[in-house]
Design a protein around this motif. Structure first.
Motif, PDB file in Angstrom:
ATOM      1  N   ALA A 244       0.806  -1.219   0.000  1.00  0.00           N
ATOM      2  CA  ALA A 244       0.000   0.000   0.000  1.00  0.00           C
ATOM      3  C   ALA A 244       0.838   1.269   0.000  1.00  0.00           C
ATOM      4  CB  ALA A 244      -0.935  -0.008   1.210  1.00  0.00           C
ATOM      5  N   ILE A 245       1.942   1.269   0.730  1.00  0.00           N
ATOM      6  CA  ILE A 245       2.683   2.519   0.937  1.00  0.00           C
ATOM      7  C   ILE A 245       3.913   2.657   0.056  1.00  0.00           C
ATOM      8  CG2 ILE A 245       1.864   2.618   3.313  1.00  0.00           C
ATOM      9  CD1 ILE A 245       4.642   1.759   4.242  1.00  0.00           C
ATOM     10  N   ASP A 247       4.268   3.186  -3.049  1.00  0.00           N
ATOM     11  CA  ASP A 247       4.077   4.388  -3.876  1.00  0.00           C
ATOM     12  C   ASP A 247       2.705   4.942  -3.520  1.00  0.00           C
ATOM     13  OD1 ASP A 247       3.952   6.395  -5.780  1.00  0.00           O
ATOM     14  OD2 ASP A 247       3.371   5.003  -7.395  1.00  0.00           O
ATOM     15  N   MET A 248       2.681   5.957  -2.673  1.00  0.00           N
ATOM     16  CA  MET A 248       1.402   6.470  -2.186  1.00  0.00           C
ATOM     17  C   MET A 248       0.872   7.624  -3.028  1.00  0.00           C
ATOM     18  SD  MET A 248       2.178   6.399   1.926  1.00  0.00           S
ATOM     19  CE  MET A 248       0.507   6.787   2.427  1.00  0.00           C
ATOM     20  N   TYR A 249       1.758   8.386  -3.657  1.00  0.00           N
ATOM     21  CA  TYR A 249       1.330   9.648  -4.255  1.00  0.00           C
ATOM     22  C   TYR A 249       1.667   9.781  -5.740  1.00  0.00           C
ATOM     23  CZ  TYR A 249       1.189  10.675   0.727  1.00  0.00           C
ATOM     24  OH  TYR A 249       0.941  10.617   2.075  1.00  0.00           O
ATOM     25  N   GLY A 250       2.287   8.793  -6.323  1.00  0.00           N
ATOM     26  CA  GLY A 250       2.636   8.865  -7.733  1.00  0.00           C
ATOM     27  C   GLY A 250       1.416   8.712  -8.628  1.00  0.00           C
ATOM     28  N   PRO A 251       1.555   9.011  -9.916  1.00  0.00           N
ATOM     29  CA  PRO A 251       0.414   8.923 -10.833  1.00  0.00           C
ATOM     30  C   PRO A 251      -0.119   7.501 -11.003  1.00  0.00           C
ATOM     31  CG  PRO A 251       2.465   9.300 -12.029  1.00  0.00           C
ATOM     32  CD  PRO A 251       2.775   9.481 -10.586  1.00  0.00           C
ATOM     33  N   ASP A 252       0.706   6.489 -10.697  1.00  0.00           N
ATOM     34  CA  ASP A 252       0.287   5.093 -10.830  1.00  0.00           C
ATOM     35  C   ASP A 252       0.183   4.408  -9.467  1.00  0.00           C
ATOM     36  OD1 ASP A 252       0.285   5.034 -13.742  1.00  0.00           O
ATOM     37  OD2 ASP A 252       2.471   5.216 -13.582  1.00  0.00           O
ATOM     38  N   MET A 257      -0.199  -0.424  -5.943  1.00  0.00           N
ATOM     39  CA  MET A 257      -0.737  -1.141  -4.793  1.00  0.00           C
ATOM     40  C   MET A 257      -1.328  -2.480  -5.236  1.00  0.00           C
ATOM     41  SD  MET A 257      -3.786  -0.230  -2.071  1.00  0.00           S
ATOM     42  CE  MET A 257      -3.175   1.407  -1.739  1.00  0.00           C
ATOM     43  N   ALA A 258      -2.090  -2.450  -6.311  1.00  0.00           N
ATOM     44  CA  ALA A 258      -2.690  -3.688  -6.812  1.00  0.00           C
ATOM     45  C   ALA A 258      -1.613  -4.651  -7.312  1.00  0.00           C
ATOM     46  CB  ALA A 258      -3.675  -3.368  -7.923  1.00  0.00           C
ATOM     47  N   GLU A 259      -0.615  -4.116  -8.007  1.00  0.00           N
ATOM     48  CA  GLU A 259       0.456  -4.952  -8.547  1.00  0.00           C
ATOM     49  C   GLU A 259       1.208  -5.661  -7.423  1.00  0.00           C
ATOM     50  OE1 GLU A 259       4.646  -4.423 -11.083  1.00  0.00           O
ATOM     51  OE2 GLU A 259       3.308  -2.718 -10.793  1.00  0.00           O
ATOM     52  N   LEU A 260       1.584  -4.914  -6.390  1.00  0.00           N
ATOM     53  CA  LEU A 260       2.346  -5.512  -5.297  1.00  0.00           C
ATOM     54  C   LEU A 260       1.478  -6.426  -4.443  1.00  0.00           C
ATOM     55  CD1 LEU A 260       4.584  -2.502  -4.190  1.00  0.00           C
ATOM     56  CD2 LEU A 260       5.294  -4.582  -5.393  1.00  0.00           C
ATOM     57  N   THR A 261       0.220  -6.063  -4.253  1.00  0.00           N
ATOM     58  CA  THR A 261      -0.673  -6.938  -3.497  1.00  0.00           C
ATOM     59  C   THR A 261      -0.788  -8.293  -4.190  1.00  0.00           C
ATOM     60  OG1 THR A 261      -1.937  -5.055  -2.622  1.00  0.00           O
ATOM     61  CG2 THR A 261      -3.011  -7.208  -2.578  1.00  0.00           C
ATOM     62  N   ASN A 262      -0.956  -8.268  -5.495  1.00  0.00           N
ATOM     63  CA  ASN A 262      -1.045  -9.525  -6.248  1.00  0.00           C
ATOM     64  C   ASN A 262       0.267 -10.297  -6.202  1.00  0.00           C
ATOM     65  OD1 ASN A 262      -3.718  -9.062  -6.967  1.00  0.00           O
ATOM     66  ND2 ASN A 262      -3.170  -7.999  -8.855  1.00  0.00           N
TER      67      ASN A 262
END
Length: 313
Positions: A244-245, A247-252, A257-262
């Motif tokens: 989740a954290i 990359d919190m503020y970048g355009p992607d 978050m979804a990529e790393l969660t997966n």
């Protein structure tokens, strides 16, 4: 935006020079304090007030983690002192450089490079090998007024109670940004308490790019700055928060978050739904840590995450 980082000062540079360190230099600043390089493999950390759990406990946790065989170094406190009521710790300087340049402020590419994802998996696996200790269970996380595990024997129950306390701290401010806040809190806490019991390990809780140092081959050589959300807990919580954290503020940011969660779900064997649940719990417990009025970027990020969960949860 609220200012929450402790700033470096010429006064502290002069202080360390007077203590015999020839060329002290500002090194880093964060929520917990400011760090100065003193030379000869030594750094000094000027704390922003005393650690909430008491310094002796923090030092015990540091020593316990550093004593465990890991493929990367972790902080070790060598000496302490107090100046005008401010705690100063002297620690060994850890090797390497931040995994991402620019102190982590440069947004990563939409497709995260393998050097980052491989390093994250190495760190997550390493920390998950460190058993959660009694000292870790006595820690209070940032913003709370009691040890996380106080009165609990299971991490999901302790986290659910923390989420309830956190939501109450500035309920009206958060409710103004999260219209279905009552539902979000109820869903999160009930779902947490329904989780099975799992072995607990060391949780860093703030694995952002500046806190992971790598060598020239992008191999992790050090993990810094335990303390923000350090505890004993389910290693899946560490993975969820890191996803989740990172990359919190970048355009992607949402894509990452979804990529790393997966990735963490598939590579580490964690249930993706549990990771999403832990991410909602993290938002409920940290949304107000940098300002009580919702004026900072972290608050807005937490509110947006909770609003997504009220739709998908």
């Amino acid at each position: 935006m609220a200012e929450y980082l402790q700033r470096h000062s010429d006064d502290w540079l002069a202080y360390f020079a007077a203590r015999g360190h020839r060329a002290p230099q500002p090194l880093a600043a964060g929520v917990e304090g400011a760090v100065y390089r003193l030379g000869e493999g030594l750094v000094a950390k000027v704390w922003s007030g005393r650690p909430p759990a008491g310094f002796g406990l923090i030092r015990e946790v540091y020593q316990g983690i550093a004593a465990h065989p890991l493929p990367f170094a972790t902080p070790q406190i060598l000496a302490t002192e107090e100046r005008d009521g401010v705690l100063v710790t002297y620690e060994r300087e850890l090797p390497g450089s931040p995994l991402r340049g620019g102190a982590g402020n440069t947004p990563p590419a939409r497709d995260l490079p393998a050097r980052e994802t491989d390093a994250l998996l190495t760190v997550l696996r390493g920390l998950a090998s460190v058993p959660g200790s009694p000292a870790m269970r006595r820690l209070a996380v940032q913003g709370d007024d009691r040890p996380l595990w106080d009165g609990h024997t299971r991490f999901p129950d302790a986290l659910a109670a923390l989420a309830e306390r956190g939501a109450r701290r500035h309920w009206n401010v958060l409710a103004a940004a999260v219209p279905r806040l009552s539902w979000a809190v109820e869903w999160t806490t009930e779902s947490l308490r329904a989780l099975p019991t799992t072995p607990v390990t060391a949780i860093h809780g703030d694995l952002v790019p500046p806190n992971i140092h790598v060598d020239d081959a992008a191999v992790p050589v050090a993990v810094l700055d335990f303390g923000f959300f350090t505890t004993a807990g389910d290693p899946a919580f560490e993975a969820a928060v890191t996803a989740a954290i990172w990359d919190m503020y970048g355009p992607d940011a949402e894509h990452h978050m979804a990529e790393l969660t997966n990735l963490f779900s598939s590579a580490l064997g964690y249930d993706a739904k549990v990771l999403a649940l832990y991410q909602a719990a993290y938002a409920l417990t940290t949304y107000d840590l940098f300002s009580p009025d919702g004026s900072d970027g972290h608050f807005q990020w937490c509110a947006a995450l909770l609003n997504r969960h009220t739709v998908t949860g």
